[in-house]
Design a protein around this motif. Structure first.
Motif, PDB file in Angstrom:
ATOM      1  N   ASP A 212       0.869  -1.386  -0.176  1.00 16.25           N
ATOM      2  CA  ASP A 212      -0.110   0.085   0.170  1.00 16.25           C
ATOM      3  C   ASP A 212       0.780   1.304   0.105  1.00 16.25           C
ATOM      4  OD1 ASP A 212       1.069   0.031   2.701  1.00 16.25           O
ATOM      5  OD2 ASP A 212      -1.131  -0.270   3.503  1.00 16.25           O
ATOM      6  N   ASN A 213       2.035   1.265   0.556  1.00 16.18           N
ATOM      7  CA  ASN A 213       2.562   2.578   0.838  1.00 16.18           C
ATOM      8  C   ASN A 213       3.376   2.964  -0.485  1.00 16.18           C
ATOM      9  OD1 ASN A 213       5.800   1.516   0.828  1.00 16.18           O
ATOM     10  ND2 ASN A 213       4.752   0.479   2.534  1.00 16.18           N
ATOM     11  N   GLU A 214       3.412   1.964  -1.608  1.00 17.50           N
ATOM     12  CA  GLU A 214       4.198   2.181  -2.839  1.00 17.50           C
ATOM     13  C   GLU A 214       3.146   2.839  -3.695  1.00 17.50           C
ATOM     14  OE1 GLU A 214       6.446  -1.429  -4.461  1.00 17.50           O
ATOM     15  OE2 GLU A 214       5.506  -2.264  -2.622  1.00 17.50           O
ATOM     16  N   ARG A 215       1.724   2.833  -3.425  1.00 15.72           N
ATOM     17  CA  ARG A 215       0.698   3.299  -4.440  1.00 15.72           C
ATOM     18  C   ARG A 215       0.134   4.670  -3.564  1.00 15.72           C
ATOM     19  NH1 ARG A 215      -1.681  -1.035  -7.149  1.00 15.72           N
ATOM     20  NH2 ARG A 215      -0.454  -3.114  -6.506  1.00 15.72           N
ATOM     21  N   PRO A 216      -0.647   5.489  -4.635  1.00 18.00           N
ATOM     22  CA  PRO A 216      -0.752   5.199  -6.039  1.00 18.00           C
ATOM     23  C   PRO A 216       0.402   5.865  -6.735  1.00 18.00           C
ATOM     24  CG  PRO A 216      -2.258   7.131  -5.486  1.00 18.00           C
ATOM     25  CD  PRO A 216      -1.331   6.614  -4.213  1.00 18.00           C
ATOM     26  N   LEU A 388       6.212   8.890   4.818  1.00 18.75           N
ATOM     27  CA  LEU A 388       4.895   9.594   4.725  1.00 18.75           C
ATOM     28  C   LEU A 388       4.028   8.878   3.579  1.00 18.75           C
ATOM     29  CD1 LEU A 388       6.293  13.175   4.781  1.00 18.75           C
ATOM     30  CD2 LEU A 388       5.086  11.966   6.827  1.00 18.75           C
ATOM     31  N   PRO A 389       2.834   9.154   3.816  1.00 17.72           N
ATOM     32  CA  PRO A 389       1.942   8.376   2.537  1.00 17.72           C
ATOM     33  C   PRO A 389       1.971   9.232   1.399  1.00 17.72           C
ATOM     34  CG  PRO A 389       0.669   9.564   4.170  1.00 17.72           C
ATOM     35  CD  PRO A 389       2.114   9.705   4.741  1.00 17.72           C
ATOM     36  N   TYR A 390       2.084   8.644   0.353  1.00 12.32           N
ATOM     37  CA  TYR A 390       1.779   9.295  -0.977  1.00 12.32           C
ATOM     38  C   TYR A 390       0.320   9.924  -1.094  1.00 12.32           C
ATOM     39  CZ  TYR A 390       5.877   6.756  -2.789  1.00 12.32           C
ATOM     40  OH  TYR A 390       7.198   6.325  -2.962  1.00 12.32           O
ATOM     41  N   PRO A 391       0.190  11.032  -1.949  1.00 12.89           N
ATOM     42  CA  PRO A 391      -1.190  11.389  -2.204  1.00 12.89           C
ATOM     43  C   PRO A 391      -2.116  10.361  -2.644  1.00 12.89           C
ATOM     44  CG  PRO A 391       0.532  12.875  -3.051  1.00 12.89           C
ATOM     45  CD  PRO A 391       1.298  11.623  -2.847  1.00 12.89           C
ATOM     46  N   GLY A 392      -3.181  10.136  -2.001  1.00 11.92           N
ATOM     47  CA  GLY A 392      -4.258   9.321  -2.437  1.00 11.92           C
ATOM     48  C   GLY A 392      -3.797   7.891  -1.838  1.00 11.92           C
ATOM     49  N   PHE A 393      -3.102   7.936  -0.871  1.00  9.19           N
ATOM     50  CA  PHE A 393      -3.034   6.577   0.026  1.00  9.19           C
ATOM     51  C   PHE A 393      -4.158   6.057   0.500  1.00  9.19           C
ATOM     52  CE2 PHE A 393      -2.159   4.609   4.087  1.00  9.19           C
ATOM     53  CZ  PHE A 393      -1.575   3.614   3.743  1.00  9.19           C
ATOM     54  N   ALA A 394      -4.238   4.830   0.423  1.00  3.48           N
ATOM     55  CA  ALA A 394      -5.153   3.930   1.049  1.00  3.48           C
ATOM     56  C   ALA A 394      -4.612   2.655   1.793  1.00  3.48           C
ATOM     57  CB  ALA A 394      -6.532   3.774  -0.079  1.00  3.48           C
TER      58      ALA A 394
END
Length: 478
Positions: A212-216, A388-394
């Motif tokens: 999940d942390n590689e996306r989107p 940190l999360p990417y924009p749009g992380f889920a």
């Protein structure tokens, strides 16, 4: 460790539906088998006393990792995917990594080695039937492209790396052996490579087994910068030590300076000076520190201090990924520095095939389009970025995989090490750890911002001179 080849199961960067179900099934089986082969080797090379001992408060007993691997496989693949009844529900809390810190795990009612092996084998036997029977398309995100099977294969390989760290920390005679990596050669290579300014695609939305942390996938605009062609070597790091790097407060972040003062740190972990020579301990053997090998077992603070001393800095996470994946000629981001094809022994030092990094300049077939070497394998590379999360992380499939670690406490590492398998290492893969950590297989390379006006001579020295070693990007999407 033997030089036994293993099969890995990375998937092409096509939409999951485009991958035939039988191909997915084969790769899932290959990945699970390769991971278990590695686990078996790491837990059969020492006796039961060594398996149950805690070799460092930073690590679990090896027998905890062994049963934890089986328990995670039972919970996700037998119960969640297969809908089967629980085999050992009473041990779920014992092997919950969030419930018990590593330092406390020896006090738990752990399964003894023979029982842990039997449990993991029982789970695996039942899982193989589920792999054969489960539809791998149209069953929801956990099953599409065999994601759940890939997630568990990656989890086991990550614990295999963790167990190798424990082997490095344990005292006593060597239990593992492996052949040395191929020779490297930096002659003719520029010291740094210019990465031009502009946008690039960071992360992925199509890599089937990406976490999940590689996306989107998303666009990042990165100013021009220069990055080391190869990781910082032991020889270069020795110059920092001999120039008083560990005694000059000005090079250190305040927290890092406090750490080296409190713990009397004056060199990478496992190094010592004896008779005018620097030696290191590596898996039970003591040997001279090899000057051309990438430096290993340094904390983020040490990497940051070296970069400051050298008049440079650590690359940001987006800079590292752009250097590794972006092809200026096509404008696309590939899965790996060399393109979209799978990792091979000619491209990267992965999978515990060698129990040390390869010398700087190795693996020309693994170079990025701009000629940066050894971005995948050898050493995890510290970056300057917080996790940190990417924009749009889920979060998917559970918050505890990534989300609970986001923030300023952890720094991002990229690229993988010699200890990680290719199934758990790709151009988008993100590792993270506390900046004090030194027992991990961590190194670094440095970077610097490019001037607003880049002269022709800098471009020639940094790019054109190395154009013959550049890899080529293949087909597929980010």
């Amino acid at each position: 460790m033997t030089d036994r080849p293993t099969r890995t199961a990375g998937l092409p960067a096509d939409p999951p539906a485009a991958i035939p179900a039988e191909e997915l099934r084969r790769r899932a089986l290959d990945s699970l088998t390769a991971a278990r082969d590695r686990t078996s080797l790491l837990t059969s090379c020492v006796d039961d006393r060594e398996l149950t001992a805690q070799h460092s408060p930073l690590m679990s007993p090896l027998v905890w990792d062994l049963a934890h691997i089986g328990n995670q496989e039972e919970q996700w693949l037998l119960r969640t995917v297969g809908g089967r009844d629980a085999i050992r529900p009473e041990i779920d809390s014992v092997y919950d990594a969030f419930e018990h810190p590593r330092s406390a795990r020896p006090t738990l009612p752990l399964l003894p080695p023979s029982e842990a092996r039997a449990y993991a084998a029982d789970v695996r036997g039942r899982v193989l039937d589920i792999v054969e029977r489960t539809p791998l398309h149209g069953g929801g995100p956990l099953l599409d492209a065999g994601f759940a099977f890939g997630m568990i294969a990656q989890h086991e390989q990550q614990h295999d790396e963790t167990m190798l760290i424990t082997h490095q920390l344990r005292r006593g005679p060597a239990a593992l052996t492996a052949p040395p990596p191929p020779a490297g050669d930096t002659s003719g290579l520029p010291s740094e490579v210019l990465v031009p300014a502009g946008p690039f695609t960071m992360g992925t939305s199509t890599e089937p087994w990406a976490l999940d942390n590689e996306r989107p996938a998303h666009q990042r605009l990165v100013p021009a910068f220069l990055i080391d062609t190869v990781p910082v070597t032991n020889g270069a790091y020795l110059e920092f030590i001999e120039d008083g790097g560990y005694t000059e407060e000005r090079w250190w972040a305040p927290e890092g300076w406090a750490q080296i003062r409190e713990h009397n740190i004056g060199a990478p972990l496992f190094w010592r000076r004896e008779g005018g020579q620097w030696l290191r301990r590596r898996f039970g053997a003591v040997e001279p520190v090899p000057a051309q090998e990438p430096v290993l077992h340094v904390s983020w603070y040490e990497a940051d201090a070296y970069a400051r001393w050298a008049g440079r800095r650590l690359p940001s996470e987006e800079e590292w990924e752009k250097a590794a994946r972006h092809d200026p000629a096509s404008g696309r981001s590939s899965r790996y520095p060399w393109g979209d094809e799978e990792a091979t022994p000619e491209r990267a030092n992965l999978g515990q095939r060698h129990l040390q990094p390869a010398p700087a300049g190795s693996y020309p077939e693994g170079a990025s389009p701009l000629g940066v070497r050894q971005l995948i394998g050898d050493v995890w590379e510290w970056t300057s970025s917080d996790f940190l999360p990417y924009p749009g992380f889920a979060a998917f499939p559970y918050r505890e995989y990534s989300e609970v670690f986001f923030g300023g406490a952890h720094k991002v590492l990229r690229g993988g090490s010699f200890a990680v398998d290719a199934v758990a290492c790709r151009g988008t893969f993100r590792n993270w750890d506390l900046p004090v950590r030194r027992q991990i297989f961590s190194g670094f390379r440095t970077a610097r911002s490019a001037d607003s006006v880049i002269t022709d001579s800098v471009i020639a020295d940094s790019v054109i001179a190395d154009s013959g070693t550049a890899g080529s990007a293949g087909s597929g999407g980010a």
